[in-house]
Design an enzyme around this catalytic site. Structure first.
Site: not given
Ligand code: NAD
Ligand code: GLY
Length: 369
Positions: A124, A146, A188, A230, A240, A244, A248, A251, A255, A268
């Site tokens: 939890r 998130k 982003e 942010k 949100e 917030r 997006n 997005h 998406h 993404h």
């Molecule tokens: P990712 O986590 O898939 O990383 C991209 C690639 O880079 C992967 O292959 C990873 O292994 C590699 N990588 C990571 N760090 C590295 C480094 N320093 N050197 C070499 N390779 C490296 O993708 P991302 O773009 O970081 O994140 C996308 C994800 O984030 C999506 O799932 C999206 O939905 C999510 N997201 C979440 C929020 C939120 O607010 N929580 C906001 C935006 C996106």
């Molecule tokens: N990336 C959108 C949010 O964090 O709300």
């Protein structure tokens, strides 16, 4: 040597935490002195990031925790799912991790979102720390709490709001990031301009080449300004209920692209890049912005190395395929799709739009359209 270049706060009352931006941070024991105390720390990472940074982080954490373990997950958006999440729980339970155990998310947004969700639900709730290693995760996903996994029917559909205790953006880790991933992160960064700060947008127009070349000071400035915006938004609307949603921008279309193409085929940030162009065109058709703004945004997205046109999801009814995906977007209300639109450069609005107009935009903005 570790150096903190910028320190940004996020004001969420008792859930407030610092976001540190700098160099040499993840291998420095001093970076972790304020982290929650516990017997065990668990680094959650993936097969790509582990060989690059996990040993250095493990050594830094060894000064603070009696046991430091690693959970190494398969890499990719396609693994942001129940089965992979369960690997984290399996490891925590097999190793007798208690409710004080601190999880450290070492990786991009996929690792950050999954580790955060695991931390929110294991016993939890256990504390967690974000150590984002992609540009995208440094400027966006590591901040704001998130956390989620994907469902085959929709992106980030299963998750929780759960804040980390600390976010550590080590710019050194970006040196190993592939250029395509850096560009995805720039999507982003760019989004913050049209929704909140056109002076930052103009700065990005002047500095996008330096960012792509990973000029250190320019990167630090871009991460800092992105995180400030942010934190300002999330500080006003953590869960949100309104404001917030502007984060997006791009997005809703993005998406649909990610889900429609199969997770992992379009990154993404690539979906968000093409999605922002579509959202800008929709804003223009609704009379909210002029053609000049749409052209400026499209040019910057292109210069960032991102796609400016969406893919064809269905050769028979492409717009219908986009609309079907967008109806399961989290912002949709009773099947009514809500778009983040630009209501004059620097200001966003969330509203619906007539299907016919959305179809026109999709037809005009997709490859071959
Ligand atoms: P990712 O986590 O898939 O990383 C991209 C690639 O880079 C992967 O292959 C990873 O292994 C590699 N990588 C990571 N760090 C590295 C480094 N320093 N050197 C070499 N390779 C490296 O993708 P991302 O773009 O970081 O994140 C996308 C994800 O984030 C999506 O799932 C999206 O939905 C999510 N997201 C979440 C929020 C939120 O607010 N929580 C906001 C935006 C996106
Ligand atoms: N990336 C959108 C949010 O964090 O709300």
């Amino acid at each position: 040597m570790a150096e903190i270049l910028h320190r940004v706060g996020i004001d969420l009352g008792e859930r407030s935490y610092p976001i540190l931006i700098g160099t040499g941070l993840l291998q420095a024991a001093a970076s972790f002195t304020t982290c929650p105390k516990a017997a065990q720390a668990v680094i959650v990472t993936n097969t790509t990031v582990a060989p690059l940074y996990a040993a250095a982080l493990q050594a830094a954490l060894a000064g603070h925790y009696a046991q430091v373990r690693q959970v190494v997950l398969p890499d990719g958006e396609a693994f942001k799912d129940w089965a992979t999440l369960n690997q984290i729980f399996d490891s925590l339970l097999e190793n007798g991790c208690d409710r004080k155990t601190v999880l450290f998310a070492l990786g991009g947004g996929v690792i950050g979102d999954m580790t955060g969700f695991a931390a929110a639900s294991y016993m939890r709730g256990v504390p967690f720390v974000q150590i984002p290693t992609t540009l995208l995760s440094q400027v966006d996903s590591s901040v704001g709490g998130k956390t989620a996994i994907n469902h085959p029917k929709g992106k980030n559909m299963i998750g929780a709001f759960y804040q980390p205790r600390l976010v550590l953006c080590d710019l050194d880790s970006l040196a190993t990031l592939p250029a395509r991933e850096l560009s995805a992160g720039l999507a982003e960064v760019i989004k913050y301009g049209p929704i909140a700060d056109m002076a930052f947008f103009t700065w990005l127009e002047q500095h996008v080449d330096a960012l792509r070349q990973q000029d250190r000071a320019t990167l630090a400035q871009a991460v800092k300004r992105s995180v400030e915006i942010k934190a300002w938004v999330v500080g006003q609307d953590e869960k949100e209920s309104g404001l917030r949603a502007i984060l997006n921008f791009g997005h809703t279309f993005g998406h649909a692209i990610e889900a429609g193409m199969g997770y992992g085929n379009w990154l993404h940030g690539e979906g968000v890049g093409a999605g922002m162009v579509m959202a800008a065109h929709l804003s223009q058709r609704l009379g909210l912005v002029d053609a000049h703004f749409v052209q400026r945004l499209t040019q910057l997205i292109d210069r960032a190395g991102l796609p400016t046109r969406g893919p064809v999801l269905d050769t028979q009814d492409n717009a219908g395929a986009y609309l079907a995906h967008m109806r399961v977007d989290k912002k949709a209300e009773a099947g009514d799709i809500r778009f983040v639109l630009i209501d004059g450069p620097g200001k966003a609005v969330v509203r619906s739009a007539p299907d016919a107009l959305v179809r026109e935009v999709i037809n005009a903005c997709c490859a071959g359209g």
